[in-house]
Enzyme design. Structure first.
Site, PDB file in Angstrom:
ATOM      1  N   GLU A 259       0.803  -1.218   0.000  1.00  0.00           N
ATOM      2  CA  GLU A 259       0.000   0.000   0.000  1.00  0.00           C
ATOM      3  C   GLU A 259       0.842   1.277   0.000  1.00  0.00           C
ATOM      4  O   GLU A 259       0.742   2.113   0.913  1.00  0.00           O
ATOM      5  CB  GLU A 259      -0.965  -0.016   1.189  1.00  0.00           C
ATOM      6  CG  GLU A 259      -1.971  -1.166   1.093  1.00  0.00           C
ATOM      7  CD  GLU A 259      -2.976  -1.205   2.230  1.00  0.00           C
ATOM      8  OE1 GLU A 259      -2.860  -0.371   3.153  1.00  0.00           O
ATOM      9  OE2 GLU A 259      -3.880  -2.054   2.197  1.00  0.00           O
ATOM     10  N   GLU A 517      -5.076  -8.467  -0.221  1.00  0.00           N
ATOM     11  CA  GLU A 517      -5.748  -8.318   1.070  1.00  0.00           C
ATOM     12  C   GLU A 517      -7.236  -8.162   0.836  1.00  0.00           C
ATOM     13  O   GLU A 517      -7.667  -7.386  -0.022  1.00  0.00           O
ATOM     14  CB  GLU A 517      -5.222  -7.104   1.843  1.00  0.00           C
ATOM     15  CG  GLU A 517      -3.808  -7.244   2.362  1.00  0.00           C
ATOM     16  CD  GLU A 517      -3.392  -6.066   3.229  1.00  0.00           C
ATOM     17  OE1 GLU A 517      -4.296  -5.352   3.741  1.00  0.00           O
ATOM     18  OE2 GLU A 517      -2.183  -5.847   3.397  1.00  0.00           O
TER      19      GLU A 517
END
Length: 890
Positions: A259, A517
């Site tokens: 991220e 995720e």
């Protein structure tokens, strides 16, 4: 499928938008992140202040014990494998590798990691390693980078809470009045919009462009940080390669930074926080960058405050923050002669400590607080050229990192992860080299932030990407609409993979997509499921979490047919502190949810080192075992996995083991095609009916290779004249176990004895005698049932101590490997290379879906008595049949 290059049986290719095994079968790699606990050292979860700063300042923290303790690893990995998982995303933080100082690596931790990876190999997993971070570092309220990186950039981390440069869990809400248990859900993620995170990512990706005065050890801070980051993970790759038995067999690739964020890069106006919804959450105080600059220099600021309700973020007044003159920037006295006494770097004289680096670059004036260049980060300084973050900053950093990894792991699959919800840049094939995967993330944001499964939702990704002119258009009402919307959003993400390996991107995706995720919180509704509300009435009731998680994972099914790794599995998860990091609570398993007495009654399951991946190599007879692997001893680098002989066990023991401590297990332990001769085009699974339906397309190019067969059709890729490799389908006992298995697993009085025979029936016909008089032996033996096109019109029932299922296939034959929870489906690929055949198979539990209460997944302990549920018989027992009115579970 195109012909695959020759390689070892365990090798995985990335072709035509899919993972492909060496036989040419398309694969679905599904599993879990192991582990969210890896964000912090074993004895330093984020809520603990004692030792937090002291160890950081000398770099003495150790991550040995993450993600698993070696003496507990087999039990946890056996559970994950028993849930059907074949893929692990393996988070490792930069801090874990280089916490002792620049260029000082923790080789003991690396060797420990290698031993955990060997355990993963013994249990049949494939792994991709992930350089994990959140909002830059533990010391800026997240995870990832070592403490010294903040000091290298001129920060004083101990002042972050006072200046609101970052929210730090162990100091929440303030160091003087800390109460970390009250930290609001997801408030940690707002750090992406605060001074430290915005500055660190701007320096990491764009320091040479936007901070040319920031020179340390003779190089710009961008080069300094990026080089250390790449070298640290390259050192781990080198260590893994030197182990000799892990590359490609176990570790198939490396993720890019988790991220990553743009920081200040591309920010249009530093005086304004964007009004449109982006990937950064608005919750609590929301400073503009200019306000963050002033706070960092100790100046009082009044900030907008936001609450987050069912309709999203809403301004909720303002809050005045007074740092009382404390600065987030380090005092010049901390580096006598511009040399740091602990970390050893030499800072260029032009980089003055104690002053905001953006004031140093004339972006704003400290005395007046006035922003001199509000659009400084929107254009390349000194020009009017717009900034393109992904192309100009993300891609060069990723190129540096990937080349460093591939110097030691040449065949590594490049997992590419751009910033959250951003489409990846066009990445040239010269970098990817035919081995890549798009690794994006997806969460149902409304559920994640509100900690509640709502009756409405929104197409959040579509809204962010400008597919709607108003928020109302993105609104979705009702569960059916929500599930459809989630599936559509994952379809958007899958389509992004066309950006990889093509310039310009055209046609279908060349590389596969994995949702790296995805998950749901388990502490919903004020921890209702933990018995914290309503007098404990709903303790053990995870029905709401099951619906939410099923909706997300169902979104990966349908026509998307996506790979995924759920976030997360934490071996030390607890009800009070969740995953041990910023009050997140997404672990699929928790020791606080173990059924009383059952852990002692059911032996831990182990898997021998010869365990077949099944999906990643031709199917072999293999089995879960109840046995004990040898204990590892120090030093880690010299230990190895010894082979053990399989030990037979009963299906009831396996079912009990797989459900004990699991949360919403029916949602994530679901049927799916592991390996397909052809390509899966549609996956449907209905929890409420325990019905699985798979549609595939197959043509002559999909004929699998079987190198061990001497009787191949001349000129074809590998089709045997009489048989071929199968399509493999995971069939979890959690959904398809027979009543006999349930009775034994959970101790029901209904049936103390079970028939040890195998019944085979065709509905509408007389009972077959095949196998009905032979006692069932609990090994990995198979049951074979031939299906012709005509016979396929009549469903077939398999019934024994393991399963009670009805299978209907459009053509072919099936074999049931009960002890591997696997159905093998054999069929003939068309010989005409122009022909595309569509085949279907349906599997359903013959007596209907298993109720959650029958798996021990409803209310637990004393609440059962209050809710009218039957108590457990002796140590385990079985809940009463039908509905538990207090549980709202069926």
């Amino acid at each position: 499928m195109p012909r695959v290059p020759s390689a070892s049986a365990s090798f995985i290719h990335t072709l035509d938008g899919n993972f492909v095994d060496n036989a040419g079968r398309t694969l679905l790699l599904r599993g879990v992140n192991l582990s969210g606990s890896s964000k912090a050292p074993v004895n330093q979860p984020s809520q603990v202040l004692d030792g937090f700063w002291e160890e950081a300042k000398i770099g003495s923290e150790s991550f040995i014990g993450r993600p698993l303790k070696l003496d507990e690893a087999d039990e946890h990995l056996a559970r994950l494998r028993g849930w059907g998982f074949n893929m692990l995303r393996f988070p490792v933080t930069w801090e874990a590798l280089e916490h002792e100082g620049p260029g000082k690596y923790d080789h003991d931790f690396m060797d420990y990691t290698i031993e955990i990876l060997r355990k993963c190999k013994a249990h049949g997993f494939k792994v991709y390693l992930n350089p994990h971070q959140d909002t830059w570092s533990r010391f800026s309220g997240g995870s990832g980078a070592p403490y010294w990186t903040l000091a290298a950039c001129g920060f004083n981390p101990c002042a972050f809470s006072a200046t609101q440069a970052a929210i730090i869990h162990c100091e929440y809400p303030t160091p003087a009045s800390r109460n970390p248990a009250e930290m609001p859900a997801m408030i940690w993620s707002t750090n992406y919009g605060k001074l430290v995170s915005q500055t660190m990512f701007a320096l990491f990706f764009g320091g040479s462009t936007f901070a040319p005065k920031c020179i340390i050890d003779g190089v710009n801070i961008q080069e300094y940080l990026q080089t250390h980051f790449a070298n640290a993970f390259a050192k781990l790759a080198q260590r893994v390669a030197a182990a000799g038995d892990l590359l490609d067999e176990v570790v198939i690739g490396w993720d890019s930074m988790n991220e990553p964020a743009e920081g200040l890069i591309s920010w249009d106006d530093l005086n304004v926080y964007p009004q449109q919804q982006g990937s950064t959450l608005k919750k609590g105080t929301v400073p503009s960058p200019a306000q963050s600059f002033r706070l960092g220099m100790g100046q009082v600021q009044t900030l907008d405050n936001y609450s987050f309700g069912s309709m999203g973020p809403k301004r909720d007044g303002s809050v005045t923050i007074d740092p009382n003159g404390v600065k987030a920037w380090a005092d010049p006295s901390t580096e006598p002669g511009n040399i740091h006494p602990r970390w050893g770097w030499r800072r260029d004289p032009g980089w003055t400590l104690g002053k905001c680096i953006w004031a140093l670059h004339n972006v704003w004036d400290v005395e007046s607080g006035y922003v001199l260049q509000p659009n400084y980060f929107a254009h390349v300084p000194g020009t009017q050229e717009p900034v393109h973050f992904l192309r100009a900053f993300f891609l060069p950093q990723y190129t540096l990192y990937l080349k460093a990894i591939r110097a030691h792991h040449p065949q590594a699959i490049a997992f590419v992860q751009p910033p959250v919800f951003a489409q990846p840049p066009s990445i040239p094939e010269e970098l990817l080299l035919g081995r890549a995967c798009y690794s994006t993330h997806y969460y149902d944001g409304l559920t994640l932030v509100t900690r509640h499964w709502n009756w409405f939702n929104a197409d959040a990704l579509g809204l962010i990407r400008g597919k709607y002119s108003t928020q109302l258009q993105a609104l979705r009402i009702g569960e059916r609409a929500i599930r459809s919307s989630l599936q559509t959003q994952l379809g958007y993400l899958k389509a992004d993979a066309t950006q990889l390996g093509a310039l310009p991107p055209t046609g279908p995706a060349r590389y596969p997509t994995i949702i790296g995720e995805i998950g749901t919180p388990f502490d919903m509704d004020a921890k209702r499921s933990y018995g914290y509300t309503d007098g404990g009435k709903y303790k053990g009731d995870y029905s709401r979490q099951e619906r939410a998680l099923d909706a997300s994972l169902n979104a990966a099914d349908g026509e998307n047919c996506l790979n995924w790794t759920v976030w997360t599995y934490c071996p030390d998860s607890s009800h009070p502190w969740g995953d041990g990091w910023n009050m997140e609570d997404l672990s699929l398993w928790c020791s606080d949810d173990l059924r009383a007495g059952e852990a002692e009654r059911v032996p831990a399951l182990r898997i021998p080192s010869k365990f077949s991946m099944g999906s990643l190599a031709p199917a072999q007879a293999s089995t879960l075992t109840i046995s004990t692997l040898p204990t590892y001893s120090s030093p880690y680098a010299t230990s190895s996995v010894e082979e053990v002989e399989p030990v037979q066990y009963e299906p009831a023991s396996l079912l009990s083991f797989l459900t004990n401590g699991a949360r919403a297990v029916r949602a994530f332990c679901r049927p799916w095609p592991i390996a397909v001769v052809g390509t899966a085009t549609n996956i449907q699974f209905d929890i409420s009916k325990a019905t699985f339906h798979l549609t595939i397309k197959v043509n002559a190019e999909d004929i699998p290779v079987d190198d061990d067969d001497d009787d191949l059709v001349p000129g074809k890729k590998g089709l045997c004249k009489d048989s071929s490799l199968p399509t493999e389908i995971f069939l979890p006992l959690v959904h398809f176990a027979s009543d006999a298995c349930l009775s034994k697993a959970l101790g029901s009085k209904a049936r103390d004895q079970v028939d040890d025979s195998m019944d085979i029936e065709q509905e509408g016909s007389s009972r077959s005698t095949s196998g009905t008089t032979t006692p069932r032996v609990y090994t990995s033996s198979t049951l074979t049932l031939p299906l012709t096109s005509q016979a396929a019109l009549l469903p077939v029932v398999f019934k024994d101590d393991w399963y009670d299922i009805t299978v209907t296939a459009s053509e072919g034959r099936v074999e049931l490997l009960a002890s591997e929870q696997k159905l093998l489906w054999f069929y003939t690929a068309p010989m005409d290379e122009k022909e595309d055949n569509e085949l279907t198979i349906e599997v359903r539990r013959s007596p209907g879906a298993i109720k959650a209460t029958a798996l021990g997944l409803g209310c637990t302990g004393e609440s059962r008595a209050r809710n009218g549920c039957a108590g457990w018989l002796e140590q385990v027992g079985l809940l009463s049949e039908g509905w538990c009115e207090g549980c709202s579970i069926m």
